[in-house]
Design a protein around this motif. Structure first.
Motif, short mmCIF file in Angstrom:
data_model
loop_
_atom_site.label_atom_id
_atom_site.label_comp_id
_atom_site.label_asym_id
_atom_site.label_seq_id
_atom_site.Cartn_x
_atom_site.Cartn_y
_atom_site.Cartn_z
N ALA A 236 9.56 89.11 23.59
CA ALA A 236 9.70 87.91 24.43
C ALA A 236 9.13 88.12 25.83
CB ALA A 236 11.16 87.52 24.52
N GLY A 237 8.53 89.26 26.07
CA GLY A 237 7.84 89.49 27.33
C GLY A 237 8.67 90.18 28.40
N ASN A 238 8.05 90.25 29.59
CA ASN A 238 8.66 90.90 30.75
C ASN A 238 9.05 89.82 31.77
OD1 ASN A 238 6.76 93.00 29.55
ND2 ASN A 238 7.77 94.20 31.11
N ALA A 239 9.62 90.24 32.88
CA ALA A 239 9.91 89.30 33.97
C ALA A 239 8.58 88.75 34.49
CB ALA A 239 10.66 90.02 35.08
N ALA A 240 8.53 87.44 34.73
CA ALA A 240 7.28 86.82 35.18
C ALA A 240 7.09 87.07 36.68
CB ALA A 240 7.32 85.32 34.91
N LEU A 241 5.94 87.64 37.03
CA LEU A 241 5.64 87.94 38.43
C LEU A 241 5.78 86.71 39.31
CD1 LEU A 241 2.77 90.07 39.86
CD2 LEU A 241 3.02 87.73 40.63
N GLU A 242 5.19 85.59 38.83
CA GLU A 242 5.16 84.39 39.67
C GLU A 242 6.57 83.89 39.97
OE1 GLU A 242 3.71 84.80 36.74
OE2 GLU A 242 4.46 83.35 35.30
N GLU A 243 7.49 84.07 39.01
CA GLU A 243 8.87 83.58 39.22
C GLU A 243 9.62 84.50 40.19
OE1 GLU A 243 10.73 82.73 35.42
OE2 GLU A 243 8.89 81.79 34.68
N ILE A 244 9.40 85.80 40.04
CA ILE A 244 10.06 86.76 40.94
C ILE A 244 9.59 86.50 42.38
CG2 ILE A 244 10.21 89.21 41.60
CD1 ILE A 244 11.57 88.89 38.95
N VAL A 245 8.26 86.47 42.54
CA VAL A 245 7.70 86.35 43.89
C VAL A 245 8.11 85.03 44.54
CG1 VAL A 245 5.50 86.07 45.13
CG2 VAL A 245 5.79 87.95 43.52
N THR A 250 10.93 81.68 48.31
CA THR A 250 11.56 80.38 48.55
C THR A 250 13.00 80.55 49.05
OG1 THR A 250 10.20 79.50 46.78
CG2 THR A 250 12.04 78.13 47.45
N ARG A 251 13.68 81.62 48.58
CA ARG A 251 15.08 81.80 48.96
C ARG A 251 15.24 82.98 49.92
NH1 ARG A 251 18.92 78.94 46.51
NH2 ARG A 251 19.86 79.41 48.52
N GLN A 252 14.42 82.99 50.97
CA GLN A 252 14.57 84.02 52.00
C GLN A 252 15.93 83.96 52.68
OE1 GLN A 252 12.55 86.86 53.51
NE2 GLN A 252 12.44 86.67 51.29
N ASP A 253 16.61 82.80 52.52
CA ASP A 253 17.95 82.70 53.11
C ASP A 253 18.95 83.64 52.44
OD1 ASP A 253 17.51 81.05 50.85
OD2 ASP A 253 19.30 79.86 51.29
N ILE A 254 18.67 84.04 51.18
CA ILE A 254 19.64 84.92 50.52
C ILE A 254 19.10 86.29 50.12
CG2 ILE A 254 21.24 83.12 49.66
CD1 ILE A 254 19.83 83.39 46.94
N PHE A 255 17.77 86.43 50.02
CA PHE A 255 17.27 87.74 49.57
C PHE A 255 17.13 88.72 50.73
CE2 PHE A 255 16.34 85.54 45.68
CZ PHE A 255 16.67 86.52 44.75
N PRO A 256 17.51 89.99 50.48
CA PRO A 256 17.48 90.98 51.55
C PRO A 256 16.11 91.62 51.75
CG PRO A 256 18.46 91.92 49.57
CD PRO A 256 18.09 90.52 49.23
N CYS A 257 15.08 91.09 51.11
CA CYS A 257 13.74 91.67 51.27
C CYS A 257 12.72 90.54 51.15
CB CYS A 257 13.48 92.73 50.21
SG CYS A 257 13.82 92.16 48.56
N SER A 258 11.47 90.87 51.55
CA SER A 258 10.46 89.80 51.59
C SER A 258 9.26 90.13 50.70
CB SER A 258 9.98 89.61 53.03
OG SER A 258 9.02 90.59 53.31
N VAL A 259 8.48 89.07 50.43
CA VAL A 259 7.22 89.27 49.68
C VAL A 259 6.07 88.67 50.50
CG1 VAL A 259 8.14 89.41 47.32
CG2 VAL A 259 7.75 87.16 48.36
#
Ligand code: KIV
Ligand code: ZN
Length: 515
Positions: A236-245, A250-259
């Motif tokens: 069924a595949g791996n985690a999709a890069l585009e969705e992770i990034v 989009t949710r920089q308000d909650i993630f402790p790191c940036s892309v």
């Protein structure tokens, strides 16, 4: 200061393990260049010991890519590591990724090794890899089903031995987000030297949780995510890069790191490139890269979006490249414009002859289609490569007669192993008739598993990109063909799949035991 999330793309390695998704060396280089343009941190280019072709592909990517780190996979065996070290020799920045399974089921049933033997081999492998590079990653395969005490012992030992990145794979996609996040925080707390390595995750999507598990891990301290374009990968595949990034962005308000270092406007181009090369179509409602991802069908939504975009849109289509990268060429574009745009897309021609050949195809296409987009150019180059390789059968001519109330008929001329052969066949539809006509000449004994058509760009003059999946004796291949006439595109795809089936395969799968 916010940490940067390390984006590790494994489209060219784990993505390629998807049945039928194998890529040629040149195709891998094109995808690697697209990933480099996106400023992906690490590109896992393949498994060099698998075959001479895999070795050459990793070496070619290592030569071509300058800004991203290029990684090669190796089981925890000296011979694998030596091959990876050699393939990466010319990389500006190279990484060896070595792994061995640590779950009871894999150690007992697959490796037939005791936990102590596995631990010893893991340490030896990391030390051996360090002789080639300072940049070594270690993965305890099937970590998601491993015993925590043993996992802690292994991670402590490999970090001591010099692994700068420890990657926690959920190899069979068994974990769920809260549990997987807890696993990462527990490991970081309990492994005494955990501060000396970057924690990474590699999640498979068997339960549809690969992205959720990866993001839960990020919330709990993982700072590298392994992922693939379009979520390509085993089963069924791996985690999709585009969705992770895009989630982290989009949710920089909650993630402790940036892309912030990732050029997200390159995402759609990379997605189309990967689906065109592998023949794995992207479903229309796929997040970020599906054709409908930013389309607003219902009247209420359209009204809201027109008044204020934010009412229903959390991202802008142009931020992921839906409208960017739209350089248009046409009938009057010259060789220079053509060559320059392809160079920007990472395509270089080995000779003037190759350039001339591609340019004449471009002119033919421009006669049929006013505006030529990047996606058309990519398809054109894919097709040139297709024809150059393993050409046993070539489509020379196809005519199809299809009219209401009549049975469609196809007349075909093929060159088979140097001989020109002609045939006719009737079928349920024009494509069926064309495939039957081909089969009446080649009698391949294959089974058609999948037939799909996608328009490369929009409009009825768009090229149809066809994928044909054939199976013979357990081997599965995807053939591709593109043309403004979809029956011709279909015949090209069928012939391409037949040629691929003839190419020798002697690739080892990384996750088979060889100790
Ligand atoms: O899924 C997996 O465990 C892998 C490893 C080789 C990292 O692909
Ligand atoms: Zn994997």
């Amino acid at each position: 200061m916010t940490d940067q999330l390390i984006v590790f793309d494994t489209t060219l390695r784990d993505g390629e393990q998807s049945p039928g998704a194998s890529m040629t060396r040149d195709e891998k280089v094109r995808i690697a260049r697209a990933l480099e343009r996106m400023r992906v941190d690490v590109i896992e280019a393949g498994f060099p010991i698998a075959s001479p072709g895999d070795f050459e592909a990793v070496r070619a990517v290592a030569r071509a890519v300058k800004d991203s780190t290029v990684c090669g996979l190796a089981r925890a065996l000296d011979k694998d590591i030596d091959r990876a070290g050699e393939a990466l020799r010319e990389a500006n920045s190279g990484r060896i990724h070595t792994f061995i399974a640590t779950s009871p089921i894999h150690m007992e049933q697959k490796l037939r090794m005791s936990p102590d033997q596995v631990l010893e081999q893991a340490v030896r492998a990391v030390r051996h890899a360090r002789q080639y590079t300072d940049n070594v990653e270690f993965s305890p395969e099937d970590a998601g089903r491993s015993e925590i005490d043993f996992l802690c012992r292994v991670l402590e030992a490999v970090i001591d031995a010099g692994a700068g990145t420890v990657n926690i794979p959920d190899t069979v996609g068994y974990n769920v987000p809260e549990q997987f996040g807890n696993l990462i925080s527990t490991l970081r707390e309990r492994v005494p030297n955990s501060d000396q390595a970057v924690f990474s995750v590699h999640c498979h999507n068997d339960l549809g949780l690969a992205v959720a598990n990866s993001l839960s891990a990020v919330m709990n301290g993982a700072r590298q995510v392994e992922c693939t374009i379009n979520g390509l990968g085993e089963r069924a595949g791996n985690a999709a890069l585009e969705e992770i990034v895009m989630t982290v962005k989009t949710r920089q308000d909650i993630f402790p790191c940036s892309v912030d270092h990732i050029d997200t406007t390159q995402i759609v181009t990379a997605s189309k490139l990967v689906s065109g090369i592998t023949g794995f179509a992207v479903q229309p409602n796929k997040a970020i890269v599906g054709a409908n991802a930013f389309a607003h069908e219902s009247g209420i939504h359209q009204d809201g979006v027109l008044k204020s975009r934010e009412t229903y849109e959390i991202m802008r289509a142009e931020d992921v490249g839906w409208t960017a990268n739209r350089m248009v060429l046409g009938k009057h574009s010259g060789r220079n414009a053509f060559r320059t745009r392809l160079a920007e897309l990472g395509v270089e021609f080995a000779s003037e002859e190759e350039l001339n050949d591609a340019f004449s195809r471009f002119k033919d296409l421009a006669d049929k289609k006013h505006e030529i987009y990047d996606e058309d150019l990519q398809a054109l180059v894919t097709e040139s490569n297709i024809e150059a390789e393993n050409e046993f059968v070539r489509l020379l001519f196809l005519s199809v007669c299809s009219q209401s109330g009549e049975t469609p008929e196809a007349s075909i001329t093929l060159r088979v192993n140097g001989d020109e052969r002609q045939s006719k066949a009737a079928g349920g539809g024009p494509v069926d008739a064309a495939f039957r006509a081909i089969e009446s000449i080649v009698a391949s004994g294959t089974e058609l598993l999948l037939y799909s058509v996608n328009n490369i760009t929009t409009g009825t003059d768009s090229q149809g990109e066809v994928t044909v999946r054939l199976e013979k004796g357990g081997r599965i291949v995807n053939g591709q063909g593109a043309d403004t006439d979809i029956v011709i595109a279909s015949a090209k795809a069928y012939v391409n799949a037949l040629n691929k089936l003839r190419a020798p395969v002697q690739r080892e799968h990384p996750q088979t035991a060889d100790v």
